[in-house]
Design a protein around this motif. Structure first.
Motif, PDB file in Angstrom:
ATOM      1  N   ARG A 297       0.836  -1.205   0.000  1.00  0.00           N
ATOM      2  CA  ARG A 297       0.000   0.000   0.000  1.00  0.00           C
ATOM      3  C   ARG A 297       0.876   1.261   0.000  1.00  0.00           C
ATOM      4  O   ARG A 297       0.550   2.245  -0.667  1.00  0.00           O
ATOM      5  N   GLN A 298       1.981   1.218   0.726  1.00  0.00           N
ATOM      6  CA  GLN A 298       2.895   2.356   0.749  1.00  0.00           C
ATOM      7  C   GLN A 298       3.464   2.629  -0.638  1.00  0.00           C
ATOM      8  O   GLN A 298       3.550   3.781  -1.073  1.00  0.00           O
ATOM      9  N   ILE A 299       3.853   1.554  -1.332  1.00  0.00           N
ATOM     10  CA  ILE A 299       4.411   1.703  -2.680  1.00  0.00           C
ATOM     11  C   ILE A 299       3.352   2.237  -3.635  1.00  0.00           C
ATOM     12  O   ILE A 299       3.615   3.142  -4.442  1.00  0.00           O
ATOM     13  N   GLU A 305       0.780   9.227  -5.934  1.00  0.00           N
ATOM     14  CA  GLU A 305       1.147  10.622  -5.687  1.00  0.00           C
ATOM     15  C   GLU A 305       2.072  11.154  -6.774  1.00  0.00           C
ATOM     16  O   GLU A 305       1.928  12.276  -7.246  1.00  0.00           O
ATOM     17  N   ARG A 306       3.011  10.308  -7.204  1.00  0.00           N
ATOM     18  CA  ARG A 306       3.948  10.723  -8.240  1.00  0.00           C
ATOM     19  C   ARG A 306       3.261  10.818  -9.600  1.00  0.00           C
ATOM     20  O   ARG A 306       3.625  11.656 -10.436  1.00  0.00           O
ATOM     21  N   MET A 313       6.724   6.653 -15.263  1.00  0.00           N
ATOM     22  CA  MET A 313       7.742   6.694 -14.220  1.00  0.00           C
ATOM     23  C   MET A 313       8.813   5.643 -14.473  1.00  0.00           C
ATOM     24  O   MET A 313       8.503   4.483 -14.730  1.00  0.00           O
ATOM     25  N   ASN A 314      10.064   6.063 -14.410  1.00  0.00           N
ATOM     26  CA  ASN A 314      11.182   5.148 -14.536  1.00  0.00           C
ATOM     27  C   ASN A 314      11.326   4.360 -13.229  1.00  0.00           C
ATOM     28  O   ASN A 314      11.419   4.949 -12.154  1.00  0.00           O
ATOM     29  N   ALA A 315      11.318   3.022 -13.316  1.00  0.00           N
ATOM     30  CA  ALA A 315      11.321   2.182 -12.117  1.00  0.00           C
ATOM     31  C   ALA A 315      12.535   2.470 -11.230  1.00  0.00           C
ATOM     32  O   ALA A 315      12.423   2.517 -10.001  1.00  0.00           O
ATOM     33  N   GLY A 316      13.701   2.679 -11.844  1.00  0.00           N
ATOM     34  CA  GLY A 316      14.899   2.959 -11.064  1.00  0.00           C
ATOM     35  C   GLY A 316      14.804   4.267 -10.304  1.00  0.00           C
ATOM     36  O   GLY A 316      15.162   4.345  -9.121  1.00  0.00           O
ATOM     37  N   ASP A 317      14.278   5.299 -10.983  1.00  0.00           N
ATOM     38  CA  ASP A 317      14.121   6.602 -10.325  1.00  0.00           C
ATOM     39  C   ASP A 317      13.096   6.520  -9.189  1.00  0.00           C
ATOM     40  O   ASP A 317      13.281   7.134  -8.132  1.00  0.00           O
ATOM     41  N   VAL A 318      12.021   5.771  -9.435  1.00  0.00           N
ATOM     42  CA  VAL A 318      10.987   5.615  -8.411  1.00  0.00           C
ATOM     43  C   VAL A 318      11.576   4.931  -7.178  1.00  0.00           C
ATOM     44  O   VAL A 318      11.339   5.351  -6.042  1.00  0.00           O
ATOM     45  N   TYR A 319      12.384   3.884  -7.406  1.00  0.00           N
ATOM     46  CA  TYR A 319      12.963   3.166  -6.268  1.00  0.00           C
ATOM     47  C   TYR A 319      13.866   4.076  -5.428  1.00  0.00           C
ATOM     48  O   TYR A 319      13.807   4.053  -4.196  1.00  0.00           O
ATOM     49  N   ALA A 321      13.615   7.194  -4.985  1.00  0.00           N
ATOM     50  CA  ALA A 321      12.768   8.101  -4.198  1.00  0.00           C
ATOM     51  C   ALA A 321      12.037   7.344  -3.091  1.00  0.00           C
ATOM     52  O   ALA A 321      11.894   7.840  -1.969  1.00  0.00           O
ATOM     53  N   VAL A 322      11.587   6.123  -3.392  1.00  0.00           N
ATOM     54  CA  VAL A 322      10.826   5.322  -2.424  1.00  0.00           C
ATOM     55  C   VAL A 322      11.666   4.974  -1.206  1.00  0.00           C
ATOM     56  O   VAL A 322      11.214   5.056  -0.063  1.00  0.00           O
ATOM     57  N   ARG A 323      12.927   4.593  -1.439  1.00  0.00           N
ATOM     58  CA  ARG A 323      13.744   4.088  -0.324  1.00  0.00           C
ATOM     59  C   ARG A 323      14.100   5.181   0.682  1.00  0.00           C
ATOM     60  O   ARG A 323      14.605   4.872   1.774  1.00  0.00           O
ATOM     61  N   GLU A 324      13.841   6.431   0.341  1.00  0.00           N
ATOM     62  CA  GLU A 324      14.066   7.517   1.300  1.00  0.00           C
ATOM     63  C   GLU A 324      13.037   7.478   2.438  1.00  0.00           C
ATOM     64  O   GLU A 324      13.294   7.947   3.534  1.00  0.00           O
TER      65      GLU A 324
END
Length: 374
Positions: A297-299, A305-306, A313-319, A321-324
């Motif tokens: 749900r968080q992902i 939101e993005r 969305m580029n999966a690498g860029d999303v990751y 940002a997500v891991r922050e």
């Protein structure tokens, strides 16, 4: 007061249960051949043998679950020696959860929630099957969720090879798949494949005329005469076909009727149907979001939101940002995204460039996704 206003104690529903999406109709049309084939697969179980294993495959809303439940209803009315157990794998998608539901069917209650191992529960189930000479038939509905959780091999191996550990147990399995991209023969490992060997029963989408007959029958049983005109029934059928899911049409009818009642009218109008469709078309989103774990749900919330400002969305860029904000490794992150792709929440595509770039796009309006997540 105007005479045509609906009084507070009046209703447009003849039988409101008929317009629930989990309603089991007395007369179930257009799936006779599938039910006959299913009955053939199950027949050895009625004679004390092991039922043949079956895969029921088709898009959502094509009658798979209703067919299973109709057959199980007939079994329960016929014999106590063949026990059918229906399991919704959207809710119960681990080996322990599934065997706990089987235990509940046999004993009448769930096993203790803590301090009980899987082996203890399965031992108890096996003892009952052997002592009572019961044949077990397990239906795993939406078993594609077991694939997303990497549980399918554990579950099928436990059930189908139980006789090797508990001599005398006889268990057959019906696997119900709603994801047409799933190839179960490739998804299961060799240990499972050697004992599974299922017959596949295909449930095609309902034809236009079939959808109209089904919806007309629901209207006649569920609503009073004159509540829905023929022309507006055509509109309901059109919206149902547009969604590709019969359950959307049934939910739409219920909401449109409630809308007319709220306005104190004696019949449904076009505005009721159009307004109801704006909610009913998100039926899949609503049910799917409820099955997600907190981490998932968080992902999804982050993706929604993005997506408001960034459609692709580029999966690498999303990751990155997500891991922050979420403590998660890339492998687990990508597994979750692949699961959401399989669940038809996002589209995951590859784009050639500097290497193969993975692009994520949301399948739904991000504002609606955030609304259902809340």
């Amino acid at each position: 007061m105007k005479k045509n206003l609906l009084m507070w104690d009046e209703t447009l529903f003849r039988d409101p249960e008929v317009l629930e999406i989990d309603y089991l109709p007395e007369q179930f049309e257009f799936r006779d051949s599938q039910i006959r084939e299913m009955a053939f697969q199950i027949r050895p179980g009625l004679r004390g043998g092991r039922p043949l294993n079956t895969v029921c495959k088709g898009l959502p809303g094509t009658g798979k679950t209703t067919s299973i439940k109709k057959v199980f209803q007939e079994i329960e009315e016929t014999t106590k020696k063949l026990v059918p157990v229906y399991i919704n794998c959207q809710i119960d998608n681990t080996k322990f959860a599934i065997i706990s539901q089987i235990y509940r069917k046999l004993v009448g209650h769930l096993p203790p929630s803590s301090g009980t191992s899987f082996k203890q529960v399965f031992d108890a189930v096996a003892r009952i099957l052997i002592k009572e000479e019961i044949v077990l038939l397990v239906a795993l509905d939406d078993a594609n969720y077991l694939l997303y959780e990497n549980e399918i091999n554990k579950v099928l191996y436990t059930l189908l090879r139980s006789h090797e550990t508990y001599e005398g147990t006889r268990i057959g399995v019906i696997v119900i798949i709603s994801d047409m991209d799933v190839d179960l023969s490739r998804a299961v490992d060799a240990r499972v494949a050697s004992v599974f060997r299922p017959t596949e029963i295909y449930f095609p989408p309902y034809a236009d005329a079939e959808v109209r007959e089904i919806m007309k029958a629901r209207v006649m049983q569920g609503l009073f005469t004159g509540v829905l005109s023929e022309s507006l029934l055509d509109l309901v059928v059109g919206q149902t076909l547009k969604s590709g899911d019969l359950r959307v049409g049934i939910d739409l009818l219920k909401r449109a009727t409630l809308s007319a009642e709220r306005a104190a009218r004696r019949s449904i109008e076009r505005e009721d149907i159009c307004g109801a469709y704006e909610i009913s078309k998100y039926l899949h989103l609503n049910y799917t979001v409820k099955t997600l774990k907190d981490e998932e749900r968080q992902i999804l919330r982050f993706l929604a939101e993005r997506s408001i400002n960034d459609h692709e969305m580029n999966a690498g860029d999303v990751y990155k940002a997500v891991r922050e904000s979420v403590s998660i490794g890339y492998t687990r992150f990508y597994e979750i995204v692949k699961k959401m792709d399989a669940m038809r929440l996002v589209n995951l595509q590859y784009r050639e460039g500097k290497g193969r770039t993975r692009i994520i796009t949301l399948r739904y309006d991000p504002i609606k996704v955030l609304e259902y997540l809340s």
